[in-house]
Scaffold this active site. Structure first.
Site, mmCIF file in Angstrom:
data_model
loop_
_atom_site.group_PDB
_atom_site.id
_atom_site.type_symbol
_atom_site.label_atom_id
_atom_site.label_comp_id
_atom_site.label_asym_id
_atom_site.label_seq_id
_atom_site.Cartn_x
_atom_site.Cartn_y
_atom_site.Cartn_z
ATOM 1 N N ASN A 8 0.780 -1.405 0.388
ATOM 2 C CA ASN A 8 -0.319 -0.051 -0.096
ATOM 3 C C ASN A 8 0.786 1.723 -0.003
ATOM 4 O O ASN A 8 0.879 1.376 0.879
ATOM 5 C CB ASN A 8 -0.925 -0.013 0.989
ATOM 6 C CG ASN A 8 -2.081 1.131 1.453
ATOM 7 O OD1 ASN A 8 -1.840 2.599 0.437
ATOM 8 N ND2 ASN A 8 -2.950 1.353 2.199
ATOM 9 N N HIS A 93 -9.615 0.768 5.016
ATOM 10 C CA HIS A 93 -8.237 1.066 5.470
ATOM 11 C C HIS A 93 -8.530 2.103 6.717
ATOM 12 O O HIS A 93 -9.311 3.028 6.971
ATOM 13 C CB HIS A 93 -7.215 1.583 4.697
ATOM 14 C CG HIS A 93 -5.812 1.835 5.655
ATOM 15 N ND1 HIS A 93 -5.611 2.979 6.358
ATOM 16 C CD2 HIS A 93 -4.496 0.906 5.302
ATOM 17 C CE1 HIS A 93 -3.806 2.944 6.715
ATOM 18 N NE2 HIS A 93 -3.812 1.574 5.895
ATOM 19 N N GLU A 160 -5.476 -5.318 10.741
ATOM 20 C CA GLU A 160 -4.167 -4.027 11.012
ATOM 21 C C GLU A 160 -4.093 -3.348 12.047
ATOM 22 O O GLU A 160 -5.793 -2.329 11.816
ATOM 23 C CB GLU A 160 -4.319 -2.953 9.784
ATOM 24 C CG GLU A 160 -3.805 -3.652 8.154
ATOM 25 C CD GLU A 160 -3.208 -3.004 7.354
ATOM 26 O OE1 GLU A 160 -2.154 -2.694 6.923
ATOM 27 O OE2 GLU A 160 -4.304 -1.628 6.659
ATOM 28 N N GLY A 166 2.779 2.133 10.886
ATOM 29 C CA GLY A 166 3.725 2.605 10.724
ATOM 30 C C GLY A 166 4.446 3.355 12.172
ATOM 31 O O GLY A 166 5.107 4.397 12.579
ATOM 32 N N SER A 205 3.844 -2.294 10.223
ATOM 33 C CA SER A 205 5.007 -1.893 10.649
ATOM 34 C C SER A 205 5.520 -3.710 10.326
ATOM 35 O O SER A 205 6.757 -3.990 10.435
ATOM 36 C CB SER A 205 5.389 -1.833 12.183
ATOM 37 O OG SER A 205 5.052 -0.258 12.660
HETATM 38 P P1 13P Z 1 3.355 -0.031 7.556
HETATM 39 O O1 13P Z 1 3.391 -1.135 6.513
HETATM 40 O O2 13P Z 1 3.704 1.572 6.849
HETATM 41 O O3 13P Z 1 2.958 0.671 9.036
HETATM 42 O O4 13P Z 1 1.164 0.459 6.999
HETATM 43 C C1 13P Z 1 0.836 -0.660 7.245
HETATM 44 C C2 13P Z 1 -0.275 -0.091 6.355
HETATM 45 O O5 13P Z 1 -1.379 0.411 7.139
HETATM 46 C C3 13P Z 1 -0.615 -1.182 5.701
HETATM 47 O O6 13P Z 1 -2.133 -0.533 5.069
#
Ligand code: 13P
Length: 244
Positions: A8, A93, A160, A166, A205
């Site tokens: 993504n 999301h 998620e 992040g 992450s």
């Molecule tokens: P990160 O891998 O940067 O934590 O993001 C995860 C995400 O939101 C994927 O949709």
């Protein structure tokens, strides 16, 4: 079923970046033990689809509108995304749920539109840190599944945990196993045998350093990768962590 490693890109990437972000995936994808998908911003879907044409890397979008056409200024429909070269679409999301108050009902309508157009939806669910601390993670995710998945669902669920996105923090292996087992049980309860066939991705992450540990847990059918998908070598390292 093969695992799916989906990238993504979020709101990152200009036309000039397609050569460095997408094209390097072409060759390595030939010999991976998993399926590979990239979801660039809508403005890049056509260019990324062209750069990856004839390769094993699929292309998806990050959102779609619930209606096929109409007076919705600034919106992009599932049919338009498909026309641009997308075969998949991420829906619900947590960033969209938070930034645009996207409810479960809106996500469900979008999933219906995507399926009607022949796009495969990746429906995201996940609890906040506060909800997890209060012991409400399964209740929250269960509610999101019930409300966001249409009765004719055919696609993928991405778990998620919002607090893991992040941040560099990831759930314990026991927590991932428990939540993915819970999601599988909910899918089977609602969709019967078909519920066994939907891949459940983990997102939040995911990096080369933790990918092998996360991706080879039971009921983890792949990963939805944010930051690491913007570095092809890291994205491929995550994909290579899938046991063949
Ligand atoms: P990160 O891998 O940067 O934590 O993001 C995860 C995400 O939101 C994927 O949709």
């Amino acid at each position: 079923m093969r695992a799916l490693i989906a990238g993504n890109w979020k709101m990152h990437g200009l036309l000039a970046d397609v050569a460095t972000l997408a094209a390097p995936l072409r060759e390595p994808a030939e010999s991976l033990a998993c399926d590979l998908l990239v979801c660039p911003p809508a403005t890049l879907i056509a260019a990324v689809a062209a750069a990856l044409a004839g390769s094993k890397v699929a292309v998806g979008a990050q959102d779609c509108h619930a209606k096929h056409t109409g007076p919705h200024t600034g919106e992009v429909s599932a049919a338009m995304l498909k026309d641009a070269g997308a075969a998949w679409v991420i829906l619900g999301h947590s960033e969209r749920r938070a930034d645009y108050a996207e409810s479960d009902a809106i996500v469900r309508d979008k999933a219906e539109a995507a399926i009607a157009c022949g796009l495969t939806p990746i429906v995201c669910v996940g609890e906040t840190g506060t909800q997890k601390a209060a012991g409400r993670a399964e209740e929250v995710v269960g509610g999101q599944l019930l409300g966001s998945l249409p009765d004719d669902f055919a696609g993928i669920v991405a778990y998620e945990p919002i607090w893991a996105i992040g941040t560099g923090h990831i759930p314990t292996e026991a927590d991932v196993i428990a939540m993915h087992a819970f999601i599988r049980a909910e899918l089977v309860r609602r969709f019967g045998l078909a519920g066994h066939g939907f891949r459940i991705l983990y997102g939040g992450s995911v990096k080369p350093a933790n990918a092998a540990a996360l991706l080879n847990l039971p009921e983890v059918g792949g990963a939805l990768v944010g930051g690491a998908s913007l570095k092809p070598e890291d994205f491929l390292a995550v994909a290579r962590a899938v046991a063949g």
